[in-house]
Design an enzyme around this catalytic site. Structure first.
Site, PDB file in Angstrom:
ATOM      1  N   PHE A 132      -9.787  -5.086  -1.343  1.00 10.94           N
ATOM      2  CA  PHE A 132      -9.000  -5.250  -0.116  1.00 10.94           C
ATOM      3  C   PHE A 132      -8.642  -3.882   0.455  1.00 10.94           C
ATOM      4  O   PHE A 132      -8.104  -3.027  -0.242  1.00 10.94           O
ATOM      5  CB  PHE A 132      -7.712  -6.033  -0.391  1.00 10.94           C
ATOM      6  CG  PHE A 132      -6.878  -6.229   0.845  1.00 10.94           C
ATOM      7  CD1 PHE A 132      -7.153  -7.274   1.725  1.00 10.94           C
ATOM      8  CD2 PHE A 132      -5.851  -5.356   1.166  1.00 10.94           C
ATOM      9  CE1 PHE A 132      -6.412  -7.444   2.888  1.00 10.94           C
ATOM     10  CE2 PHE A 132      -5.099  -5.517   2.329  1.00 10.94           C
ATOM     11  CZ  PHE A 132      -5.383  -6.572   3.185  1.00 10.94           C
ATOM     12  N   ASP A 216      -8.870   4.116  -2.567  1.00 12.24           N
ATOM     13  CA  ASP A 216      -7.769   3.489  -1.840  1.00 12.24           C
ATOM     14  C   ASP A 216      -6.586   3.276  -2.790  1.00 12.24           C
ATOM     15  O   ASP A 216      -6.572   2.330  -3.577  1.00 12.24           O
ATOM     16  CB  ASP A 216      -8.265   2.169  -1.232  1.00 12.24           C
ATOM     17  CG  ASP A 216      -7.183   1.460  -0.423  1.00 12.24           C
ATOM     18  OD1 ASP A 216      -6.001   1.840  -0.539  1.00 12.24           O
ATOM     19  OD2 ASP A 216      -7.524   0.513   0.307  1.00 12.24           O
ATOM     20  N   LYS A 245       1.869   2.142   1.975  1.00 14.68           N
ATOM     21  CA  LYS A 245       2.883   1.323   1.306  1.00 14.68           C
ATOM     22  C   LYS A 245       4.143   2.066   0.846  1.00 14.68           C
ATOM     23  O   LYS A 245       5.062   2.216   1.621  1.00 14.68           O
ATOM     24  CB  LYS A 245       2.238   0.507   0.184  1.00 14.68           C
ATOM     25  CG  LYS A 245       1.341  -0.600   0.765  1.00 14.68           C
ATOM     26  CD  LYS A 245       1.112  -1.752  -0.184  1.00 14.68           C
ATOM     27  CE  LYS A 245       0.552  -2.958   0.544  1.00 14.68           C
ATOM     28  NZ  LYS A 245      -0.901  -3.097   0.521  1.00 14.68           N
TER      29      LYS A 245
END
Ligand SMILES: *Cc1c(COP(=O)(O)O)cnc(C)c1O
Length: 409
Positions: A132, A216, A245
């Site tokens: 993702f 990532d 995040k």
């Protein structure tokens, strides 16, 4: 407005793209949030691994308030001190050399893909099944799930290989490949930890084949897995690193870092990217992680939780596997369970916020500041629910519903 009115208004005015628990959250402190009716919840979601330093960390609140009084935004047509300070801090923490600031995870992935285009002049990517990387069209192109009705996507030349399989990855790379993009632990994909040595092998393959390695760490970064960055567990350095995040302590900010390549004037931009308010919040969050030893804390609390969960949860018929690293934990349900949405709902009713990902995996990514007693309470609630669910799973998978022991079948 009361809770019902807010929920009704959401349905009326907001696109219905999210599934939400029916609670209205009004405040938070540390690992606890309070709803509009004054009810408290232990938060094991942390805004999806965003509130690493906990809700409303005093240092972050102070930094935001002070910066907001002086200067909120000026654009990248000028210089600001918080931005350069944060860039220097991020390069120091990651070992990367240059930073591009943006506002979210997907945006940092977009910047990474674009930089890989630029460096290589190529257009093909290799990504992992279950991976993702965000919902914008470029990021979604290298994301394996969530594509649905949006196929075909912008980048049509993306090969998806099984996660954790270095040989498959090697075989997928050809002369047209610009980059490999991977998460060091798959988050959305269900807290999937690859075999040891995988990232090192990927690094070697990328070096050998001359392709860019994009890592990532949007979800795994900033202490989550018990190291500042998950890549440190394997001593691996990617060519491009994406973060977001937890970086801003709750404030939206993302960054793309590179080892030696960079954009030249006019090649990339973001109006809000690296604005002084976001950077001040991020500097305070990083400061808090450092001064409160939260990286170490995540490692310790995480291994405590994992070993307890292996003994007390994995032995339940309703549970297929428990896994994770640091405070990034996943409890995968057995096929005898319908899915984990009902676990999330029941936990919410009992005052614990959990998240369900990949359909069957309960993901726990609590604030790194969570108290051991709070983690214990969350654990007990989860265990109680899984025990209840196990009653429907008797004799399933050879696990015995009575004594919770695996008969080894
Ligand atoms: C959350 C996430 C993203 C996307 O971040 P957004 O801020 O939601 O755009 C990308 N990659 C990973 C690994 C993530 O966990």
């Amino acid at each position: 407005m009361n809770s019902a009115e807010i929920i009704e208004k959401e349905r009326k005015y907001i696109m219905q793209s999210y599934g939400r628990q029916k609670i209205v959250i009004v405040e938070g402190k540390g690992a606890v949030v309070k709803d509009i009716n004054g009810r408290e919840y232990i938060d094991c979601v942390a805004g999806i691994a965003v509130n690493g330093v906990g809700h409303c960390h005093p240092l972050v609140v102070k930094a935001i308030c002070e910066q907001a009084k002086r200067l909120i935004h000026t654009s990248n047509l000028y210089y600001t001190e918080p931005q350069v300070e944060l860039a220097a801090k991020l390069t120091e923490l990651t070992g990367m050399s240059k930073v591009f600031f943006c506002n979210s995870g997907a945006e940092s992935v977009e910047a990474a893909l674009k930089l890989a285009f630029k460096i290589t002049g190529k257009r093909k990517f290799v990504a992992a099944k279950g991976g993702f990387h965000g919902r914008t069209l470029g990021a979604l192109s290298v994301t394996h799930s969530k594509r649905g009705i949006f196929e075909p996507l912008l980048l049509k030349t993306v090969d998806f290989v099984p996660y954790g399989d270095a040989l498959a990855l090697r075989n997928a790379i050809d002369e047209d490949t610009a980059a490999v993009i991977l998460e060091p632990i798959q988050g959305e994909g269900g807290v999937v930890v690859p075999p040891e040595g995988y990232l090192r092998e990927v690094r070697e393959i990328c070096d050998e084949k001359g392709v860019i390695f994009i890592l990532d760490e949007i979800q795994t970064g900033f202490g989550r897995t018990g190291k500042w960055f998950c890549k440190e567990h394997e001593g691996v350095q990617p060519d491009i690193l994406t973060v977001a995040k937890a970086l801003g302590g709750g404030f939206p900010i993302g960054a793309m870092l590179s080892l030696d390549a960079e954009f030249q004037r006019g090649e990339h931009a973001s109006t809000f990217g690296g604005n002084p308010l976001a950077c001040a919040a991020a500097l305070a969050a990083l400061n808090a992680i450092e001064s409160e030893n939260l990286v170490q804390r995540a490692a310790e609390l995480g291994s405590y939780f994992l070993s307890r969960a292996k003994k007390e949860l994995e032995t339940l018929p309703a549970v297929k596997e428990v896994r994770g690293r640091g405070l990034m934990l996943g409890v995968e349900l057995s096929e005898c369970c319908e899915g984990c949405e009902s676990v999330v709902e029941r936990a919410c009713e009992r005052g614990v916020l959990l998240n369900c990902t990949a359909g069957r995996v309960i993901r726990l990514v609590p604030p790194l500041v969570i108290q051991k007693s709070q983690l214990d309470t969350a654990f007990s609630v989860l265990k109680e629910i899984l025990e209840e669910m196990s009653k429907n799973c008797k004799d399933f998978h050879g696990k015995n519903g009575e004594n919770g022991e695996n008969s080894g079948n």
